[in-house]
Design a protein around this motif. Structure first.
Motif, mmCIF file in Angstrom:
data_model
loop_
_atom_site.group_PDB
_atom_site.id
_atom_site.type_symbol
_atom_site.label_atom_id
_atom_site.label_comp_id
_atom_site.label_asym_id
_atom_site.label_seq_id
_atom_site.Cartn_x
_atom_site.Cartn_y
_atom_site.Cartn_z
ATOM 1 N N ARG A 43 0.823 -1.001 -0.024
ATOM 2 C CA ARG A 43 -0.004 -0.171 0.071
ATOM 3 C C ARG A 43 0.901 1.310 -0.048
ATOM 4 N NH1 ARG A 43 -3.275 -2.817 3.896
ATOM 5 N NH2 ARG A 43 -2.762 -1.446 5.671
ATOM 6 N N LYS A 44 2.035 1.038 0.385
ATOM 7 C CA LYS A 44 2.954 2.448 0.505
ATOM 8 C C LYS A 44 3.263 2.723 -1.022
ATOM 9 C CE LYS A 44 5.033 0.758 4.989
ATOM 10 N NZ LYS A 44 6.066 0.156 5.631
ATOM 11 N N LYS A 45 3.082 1.894 -1.929
ATOM 12 C CA LYS A 45 3.651 2.029 -3.338
ATOM 13 C C LYS A 45 2.450 2.496 -4.030
ATOM 14 C CE LYS A 45 6.583 -2.100 -2.960
ATOM 15 N NZ LYS A 45 6.892 -3.276 -3.201
ATOM 16 N N TRP A 46 1.169 2.731 -3.339
ATOM 17 C CA TRP A 46 0.117 3.282 -4.406
ATOM 18 C C TRP A 46 0.143 4.258 -4.703
ATOM 19 C CZ3 TRP A 46 -4.895 1.600 -0.457
ATOM 20 C CH2 TRP A 46 -4.817 0.020 -0.649
ATOM 21 N N ILE A 47 0.849 5.319 -4.106
ATOM 22 C CA ILE A 47 1.036 6.745 -4.326
ATOM 23 C C ILE A 47 1.652 7.049 -5.749
ATOM 24 C CG2 ILE A 47 2.907 7.260 -3.399
ATOM 25 C CD1 ILE A 47 1.883 9.858 -2.526
ATOM 26 N N HIS A 48 2.396 6.101 -6.078
ATOM 27 C CA HIS A 48 3.133 6.146 -7.527
ATOM 28 C C HIS A 48 1.984 6.081 -8.702
ATOM 29 C CE1 HIS A 48 6.733 5.972 -5.151
ATOM 30 N NE2 HIS A 48 6.557 4.879 -4.997
ATOM 31 N N HIS A 49 0.886 5.593 -8.389
ATOM 32 C CA HIS A 49 -0.017 5.656 -9.538
ATOM 33 C C HIS A 49 -1.074 6.426 -9.646
ATOM 34 C CE1 HIS A 49 1.932 1.602 -10.206
ATOM 35 N NE2 HIS A 49 1.767 1.328 -9.192
ATOM 36 N N PHE A 50 -1.167 7.210 -8.490
ATOM 37 C CA PHE A 50 -2.454 8.313 -8.010
ATOM 38 C C PHE A 50 -2.388 9.243 -9.307
ATOM 39 C CE2 PHE A 50 -2.889 7.389 -3.437
ATOM 40 C CZ PHE A 50 -3.350 6.062 -3.699
ATOM 41 N N ASP A 51 -1.491 9.657 -9.975
ATOM 42 C CA ASP A 51 -1.559 10.897 -10.758
ATOM 43 C C ASP A 51 -2.191 10.361 -12.311
ATOM 44 O OD1 ASP A 51 0.876 9.138 -11.322
ATOM 45 O OD2 ASP A 51 1.752 10.844 -12.185
ATOM 46 N N LYS A 52 -2.288 9.171 -12.311
ATOM 47 C CA LYS A 52 -2.722 8.622 -13.852
ATOM 48 C C LYS A 52 -4.183 8.275 -13.384
ATOM 49 C CE LYS A 52 1.469 5.885 -14.014
ATOM 50 N NZ LYS A 52 2.290 4.666 -13.828
ATOM 51 N N VAL A 53 -4.779 8.517 -12.172
ATOM 52 C CA VAL A 53 -6.247 7.958 -11.989
ATOM 53 C C VAL A 53 -7.253 8.830 -12.299
ATOM 54 C CG1 VAL A 53 -7.809 7.328 -10.269
ATOM 55 C CG2 VAL A 53 -5.409 6.407 -10.414
ATOM 56 N N PHE A 54 -8.321 8.345 -12.970
ATOM 57 C CA PHE A 54 -9.517 9.311 -13.335
ATOM 58 C C PHE A 54 -10.487 9.055 -12.720
ATOM 59 C CE2 PHE A 54 -13.422 9.587 -15.825
ATOM 60 C CZ PHE A 54 -13.652 11.087 -16.202
ATOM 61 N N ILE A 55 -10.609 7.863 -11.950
ATOM 62 C CA ILE A 55 -11.754 7.516 -11.046
ATOM 63 C C ILE A 55 -11.054 6.231 -10.055
ATOM 64 C CG2 ILE A 55 -12.772 5.557 -12.651
ATOM 65 C CD1 ILE A 55 -15.376 6.464 -11.428
ATOM 66 N N ILE A 56 -11.513 6.288 -8.768
ATOM 67 C CA ILE A 56 -11.006 5.412 -7.841
ATOM 68 C C ILE A 56 -11.851 4.268 -7.731
ATOM 69 C CG2 ILE A 56 -10.346 5.062 -5.387
ATOM 70 C CD1 ILE A 56 -10.310 8.354 -5.334
ATOM 71 N N THR A 57 -11.517 2.892 -7.452
ATOM 72 C CA THR A 57 -12.106 1.753 -7.163
ATOM 73 C C THR A 57 -11.805 1.184 -6.005
ATOM 74 O OG1 THR A 57 -12.790 1.250 -9.618
ATOM 75 C CG2 THR A 57 -13.144 -0.223 -8.020
ATOM 76 N N PHE A 58 -12.548 1.301 -4.846
ATOM 77 C CA PHE A 58 -12.405 0.884 -3.620
ATOM 78 C C PHE A 58 -13.058 -0.377 -3.048
ATOM 79 C CE2 PHE A 58 -12.019 0.410 0.956
ATOM 80 C CZ PHE A 58 -10.495 0.843 1.096
ATOM 81 N N ILE A 59 -12.277 -1.389 -2.659
ATOM 82 C CA ILE A 59 -13.061 -2.648 -2.409
ATOM 83 C C ILE A 59 -12.777 -2.995 -0.936
ATOM 84 C CG2 ILE A 59 -13.393 -5.277 -2.985
ATOM 85 C CD1 ILE A 59 -11.981 -4.476 -5.831
ATOM 86 N N SER A 60 -13.845 -3.197 -0.332
ATOM 87 C CA SER A 60 -13.629 -3.742 0.925
ATOM 88 C C SER A 60 -14.538 -5.086 1.163
ATOM 89 C CB SER A 60 -14.333 -2.674 2.076
ATOM 90 O OG SER A 60 -14.527 -3.435 3.329
ATOM 91 N N ALA A 61 -13.986 -6.329 1.871
ATOM 92 C CA ALA A 61 -14.740 -7.315 2.289
ATOM 93 C C ALA A 61 -15.483 -7.365 3.596
ATOM 94 C CB ALA A 61 -13.577 -8.526 2.456
ATOM 95 N N ILE A 62 -16.779 -7.102 3.373
ATOM 96 C CA ILE A 62 -17.425 -6.719 4.414
ATOM 97 C C ILE A 62 -17.858 -7.705 5.209
ATOM 98 C CG2 ILE A 62 -18.718 -4.962 3.181
ATOM 99 C CD1 ILE A 62 -21.263 -6.587 2.832
ATOM 100 N N SER A 63 -17.585 -9.146 5.033
ATOM 101 C CA SER A 63 -17.636 -10.390 5.652
ATOM 102 C C SER A 63 -16.739 -10.526 6.708
ATOM 103 C CB SER A 63 -17.634 -11.636 4.665
ATOM 104 O OG SER A 63 -16.063 -11.607 4.160
ATOM 105 N N LEU A 111 -18.552 -3.125 -2.131
ATOM 106 C CA LEU A 111 -18.694 -3.780 -0.752
ATOM 107 C C LEU A 111 -18.790 -5.501 -1.048
ATOM 108 C CD1 LEU A 111 -20.918 -1.125 1.222
ATOM 109 C CD2 LEU A 111 -18.697 -1.480 1.121
ATOM 110 N N ASN A 112 -17.589 -5.831 -0.955
ATOM 111 C CA ASN A 112 -17.551 -7.172 -1.615
ATOM 112 C C ASN A 112 -17.786 -8.373 -0.433
ATOM 113 O OD1 ASN A 112 -17.157 -9.108 -3.437
ATOM 114 N ND2 ASN A 112 -14.913 -9.017 -3.113
ATOM 115 N N LYS A 113 -17.901 -9.620 -1.082
ATOM 116 C CA LYS A 113 -18.186 -10.887 -0.464
ATOM 117 C C LYS A 113 -19.402 -11.002 0.749
ATOM 118 C CE LYS A 113 -13.215 -11.743 -0.072
ATOM 119 N NZ LYS A 113 -12.057 -12.295 0.624
#
Length: 360
Positions: A209-229, A271-273
């Motif tokens: 996750r510390k490396k995520w920031i290297h890709h943020f400048d290319k992003v048009f829309i965020i997709t966030f996934i959480s395992a609610i189970s 909100l997955n699973k």
């Protein structure tokens, strides 16, 4: 009703006409990044996106898939084997021969399996099946609360005796259901009629996750996934103290939305699973882990509403005007996920049109 349908058709045709007139400006590659903690289901969504694009498994992917299934079978049955060996009363019931079989399963490693020839691999699959079919052991793991991987039920249902056979050929459904942690960055571009959607999948472990920031400048829309189970699970990452998995996900999402590179970026929230959540909430009260929950106890509908509100309230607190598209998902369900992907593409398409000033 007919007037409403006619209006929708007219609106769709107007958009198509606008795109044709200004196609040069509209056609572009739109990027989204799949974010979330480890085991949220990001890689499964990436597979489903490939399936949406009519992806066919290559010979190399099938070969790799077989070994991933071997690993998934092993990591599914070893916790059961270890628990059985700790239960002296059960060991006495099953007898010394079965106890020796269980010990062999318990100490097996993927490194050892990789050195076996096909006959010995097949024999190992038969041993695992014998273990799972034992009536005392089956009763034990069916009625005992064991912490097993999400894919364990699927792997057991696929019958290890068959999986380890030379003639076994994995299916697309196997590919969707197996689990293998994402290492590094995976990218896939989905071509639609009027745009290209580049999907970036990054690892969910804390170190990744510390490396995520290297890709943020290319992003048009965020997709966030959480395992609610995981609402009843305590997780510990690196040097951190254990904390509730859902609360951990909320903290990760807050960090993402607070990042300057991602300010005002639209959010797709999976909100997955939900399938596992539905089974679990029938026996594990949500209020035990979230005392503020005031819905019906052991109720799926109220539970889903509560968890969804946790995430939407966080988003609203950070940016009340942010465009957010929440979905309750079951990522291994091919049909349901296909509909979700289609809905997501439509949302991204409309946001892209607005960003280009083609619609208001």
């Amino acid at each position: 009703m007919g007037n409403i349908a006619s209006e929708e058709i007219r609106h769709s045709r107007e958009i198509d006409s606008i795109i044709k007139k200004d196609k040069k400006n509209f056609e572009q590659t739109i990027s989204t990044i799949l974010l979330g903690a480890q085991n949220a289901g990001k890689s499964t969504f990436m597979k489903q996106i490939k399936l949406f694009s009519d992806h066919q498994l290559t010979d190399e992917e099938i070969k790799e898939l077989k070994w991933t299934m071997y690993e998934n079978v092993l990591s599914s049955v070893q916790p059961i084997a270890d628990a059985v060996l700790k239960n002296k009363q059960l060991v006495d019931k099953i007898g010394s021969n079965m106890a020796l079989t269980i010990e062999a399963i318990s100490i097996q490693t993927m490194e050892n399996l990789s050195q076996l020839d096909q006959d010995k691999l097949s024999r190992f699959g038969e041993i695992v099946q014998l273990f799972l079919n034992d009536k005392f052991i089956k009763e034990f793991y069916s009625t005992t609360s064991l912490v097993l991987p999400d894919y364990a039920v699927y792997m057991v249902s696929r019958m290890p005796m068959l999986i380890f056979q030379k003639s076994f050929v994995p299916t697309i459904n196997d590919w969707v259901n197996v689990r293998k942690p994402t290492s590094g960055v995976q990218e896939f571009t989905l071509n639609t009629a009027d745009m290209k959607l580049k999907v970036i999948d990054v690892g969910g472990q804390k170190s990744e996750r510390k490396k995520w920031i290297h890709h943020f400048d290319k992003v048009f829309i965020i997709t966030f996934i959480s395992a609610i189970s995981t609402y009843d699970q305590e997780v510990s990452e690196e040097d951190e103290l254990p904390r509730n998995a859902i609360k951990r996900d909320l903290e990760i999402l807050k960090e993402v939305l607070d990042n300057p590179f991602l300010k005002r970026k639209p959010l797709i929230l999976f909100l997955n699973k939900s399938d596992i959540f539905k089974l679990k909430i029938q026996v594990v009260p949500l209020e035990k882990h979230f005392p503020e929950y005031q819905g019906k106890t052991l109720d799926y509908s109220d539970g889903i509403k509560f968890v969804k509100k946790l995430f939407l309230d966080l988003v609203s607190k950070i940016d009340a005007e942010l465009d957010v598209f929440p979905h309750i998902t079951h990522a291994t369900d091919v049909k349901q996920t296909k509909n979700v992907i289609q809905s997501t593409i439509t949302a991204i398409r409309n946001i892209n049109l607005q960003a280009n000033g083609l619609i208001t």
